[in-house]
Design a protein around this motif. Structure first.
Motif, PDB file in Angstrom:
ATOM      1  N   LYS A  70       1.125   9.292   4.376  1.00 35.68           N
ATOM      2  CA  LYS A  70       1.611   8.131   5.127  1.00 35.68           C
ATOM      3  C   LYS A  70       3.065   8.280   5.584  1.00 35.68           C
ATOM      4  CE  LYS A  70      -0.195   4.084   3.860  1.00 35.68           C
ATOM      5  NZ  LYS A  70      -0.633   2.974   2.981  1.00 35.68           N
TER       6      LYS A  70
ATOM      7  N   VAL B 214      -9.031   0.602  -0.830  1.00 34.23           N
ATOM      8  CA  VAL B 214      -8.028   0.555  -1.888  1.00 34.23           C
ATOM      9  C   VAL B 214      -8.649   0.081  -3.187  1.00 34.23           C
ATOM     10  CG1 VAL B 214      -6.154   0.163  -0.256  1.00 34.23           C
ATOM     11  CG2 VAL B 214      -7.307  -1.795  -1.276  1.00 34.23           C
ATOM     12  N   SER B 215      -8.075   0.537  -4.303  1.00 26.69           N
ATOM     13  CA  SER B 215      -8.524   0.132  -5.624  1.00 26.69           C
ATOM     14  C   SER B 215      -7.908  -1.211  -5.991  1.00 26.69           C
ATOM     15  CB  SER B 215      -8.117   1.188  -6.654  1.00 26.69           C
ATOM     16  OG  SER B 215      -8.712   2.430  -6.361  1.00 26.69           O
TER      17      SER B 215
ATOM     18  N   ARG C 279      -1.378   9.888  -0.816  1.00 26.84           N
ATOM     19  CA  ARG C 279      -1.176   9.221   0.474  1.00 26.84           C
ATOM     20  C   ARG C 279       0.231   8.651   0.584  1.00 26.84           C
ATOM     21  NH1 ARG C 279      -6.259   7.133  -0.931  1.00 26.84           N
ATOM     22  NH2 ARG C 279      -5.383   5.077  -1.374  1.00 26.84           N
ATOM     23  N   ASP C 280       0.704   8.001  -0.481  1.00 29.83           N
ATOM     24  CA  ASP C 280       2.000   7.334  -0.426  1.00 29.83           C
ATOM     25  C   ASP C 280       3.171   8.311  -0.408  1.00 29.83           C
ATOM     26  OD1 ASP C 280       0.656   4.930  -0.505  1.00 29.83           O
ATOM     27  OD2 ASP C 280       0.885   4.659  -2.662  1.00 29.83           O
TER      28      ASP C 280
ATOM     29  N   GLN D 231      -7.818   0.765   5.219  1.00 32.47           N
ATOM     30  CA  GLN D 231      -6.906   1.450   6.123  1.00 32.47           C
ATOM     31  C   GLN D 231      -7.644   2.553   6.875  1.00 32.47           C
ATOM     32  OE1 GLN D 231      -2.904   2.165   4.358  1.00 32.47           O
ATOM     33  NE2 GLN D 231      -3.829   1.462   2.433  1.00 32.47           N
TER      34      GLN D 231
ATOM     35  N   GLU E 163      -3.827   6.060  -7.911  1.00 30.89           N
ATOM     36  CA  GLU E 163      -4.956   6.474  -7.082  1.00 30.89           C
ATOM     37  C   GLU E 163      -4.553   6.737  -5.628  1.00 30.89           C
ATOM     38  OE1 GLU E 163      -4.735   2.000  -7.120  1.00 30.89           O
ATOM     39  OE2 GLU E 163      -4.633   3.605  -8.611  1.00 30.89           O
ATOM     40  N   SER E 164      -3.361   6.293  -5.220  1.00 25.61           N
ATOM     41  CA  SER E 164      -2.937   6.496  -3.835  1.00 25.61           C
ATOM     42  C   SER E 164      -1.696   7.365  -3.745  1.00 25.61           C
ATOM     43  CB  SER E 164      -2.657   5.140  -3.164  1.00 25.61           C
ATOM     44  OG  SER E 164      -1.550   4.493  -3.773  1.00 25.61           O
TER      45      SER E 164
ATOM     46  N   GLU F 134       6.180   1.684   0.790  1.00 26.16           N
ATOM     47  CA  GLU F 134       4.974   1.967   0.029  1.00 26.16           C
ATOM     48  C   GLU F 134       5.302   1.958  -1.466  1.00 26.16           C
ATOM     49  OE1 GLU F 134       2.011   2.110   1.098  1.00 26.16           O
ATOM     50  OE2 GLU F 134       2.151   2.600   3.242  1.00 26.16           O
TER      51      GLU F 134
ATOM     52  N   VAL G 104     -10.204   4.200   4.549  1.00 24.49           N
ATOM     53  CA  VAL G 104      -9.696   4.362   3.188  1.00 24.49           C
ATOM     54  C   VAL G 104      -9.748   3.004   2.508  1.00 24.49           C
ATOM     55  CG1 VAL G 104      -7.717   4.990   1.757  1.00 24.49           C
ATOM     56  CG2 VAL G 104      -8.188   6.253   3.881  1.00 24.49           C
TER      57      VAL G 104
ATOM     58  N   SER H 188       0.801   3.918  -6.242  1.00 22.63           N
ATOM     59  CA  SER H 188      -0.182   3.680  -7.298  1.00 22.63           C
ATOM     60  C   SER H 188      -0.803   5.022  -7.667  1.00 22.63           C
ATOM     61  CB  SER H 188      -1.276   2.721  -6.827  1.00 22.63           C
ATOM     62  OG  SER H 188      -0.740   1.450  -6.521  1.00 22.63           O
TER      63      SER H 188
END
Length: 210
Positions: free
Chosen positions: A146, A60-61, A141-142, A51, A137-138, A132, A58, A135
């Motif tokens: 975002k 993603v895992s 952002r989520d 992303q 790790e995100s 969204e 970015v 997670s």
């Protein structure tokens, strides 16, 4: 209308490897001013689902089982109720501006925005709903980055999905009238029943059956 974006070949200064990396993989050095959406669609060998946020790539895992199950549950549920003038799409880039190309887990987009099966993105103006699934790790952002970008881009509806003891909890938001900020309209466990953006009734507990 969405489509495939292209960019001019990157200069040697842009494509040379970053010596600070110790992973053994050759990553490109960002150009002055950061990456753009043109780069996002033209740089070779980017990992899947990369992303672009504020000119930064970015990565993603690996996806957790919960994440994939929730996406499948909501995608299938939305397809049962979505009006004919819209389409449900999974993990597609949304181009907000030159420096931002996030990828919601699920989007509901205008059917008229579909150019062909080769397209790689949609424009924010064509998105009705962005979803969204958070997670670990995100999470930042989520929960913050975002949704703020989706709201500023005028996307009318946003859902954020969290895990509560392995079960999905859906927070629904919509743009507050006359603003570019989301207002929460409800928190849904076990059953997601809404009348906006269209009539929806999804049994969230059925995730156990997937």
């Amino acid at each position: 209308m969405g489509g495939t974006m292209t960019a001019e070949p990157l200069s040697e200064s842009v494509t040379k490897a970053d010596p600070a990396r110790t992973t053994g993989r050759m990553w490109p050095v960002p150009p002055d001013g950061g990456w753009t959406v043109d780069h996002l669609f033209s740089l070779p060998d980017l990992p899947p689902h990369t992303q672009l946020l504020d000119g930064s790539l970015v990565f993603v895992s690996p996806q957790r089982a919960f994440h994939g199950l929730v996406i499948t549950l909501l995608e299938n549920g939305l397809r049962r109720f979505v009006p004919a003038e819209f389409k449900v799409r999974r993990e597609m880039t949304i181009v907000i501006d030159k420096r931002n190309g996030p990828e919601p887990d699920i989007s509901v987009v205008s059917a008229a925005a579909e150019a062909d099966t080769d397209q790689t993105f949609y424009k924010a103006v064509d998105v009705l709903l962005a979803v969204e699934v958070v997670s670990p790790e995100s999470a930042a952002r989520d929960r913050d980055t975002k949704p703020h970008k989706y709201a500023n881009a005028g996307i009318p509806h946003f859902w954020r999905v969290e895990s509560e003891d392995g079960r999905p909890v859906v927070e629904a938001f919509e743009l507050a009238e006359g603003t570019t900020a989301y207002a929460r309209t409800g928190v849904h466990r076990d059953r997601l029943k809404l009348s906006t953006p269209f009539d929806i009734d999804i049994d969230l507990s059925s995730i156990d059956e997937l």
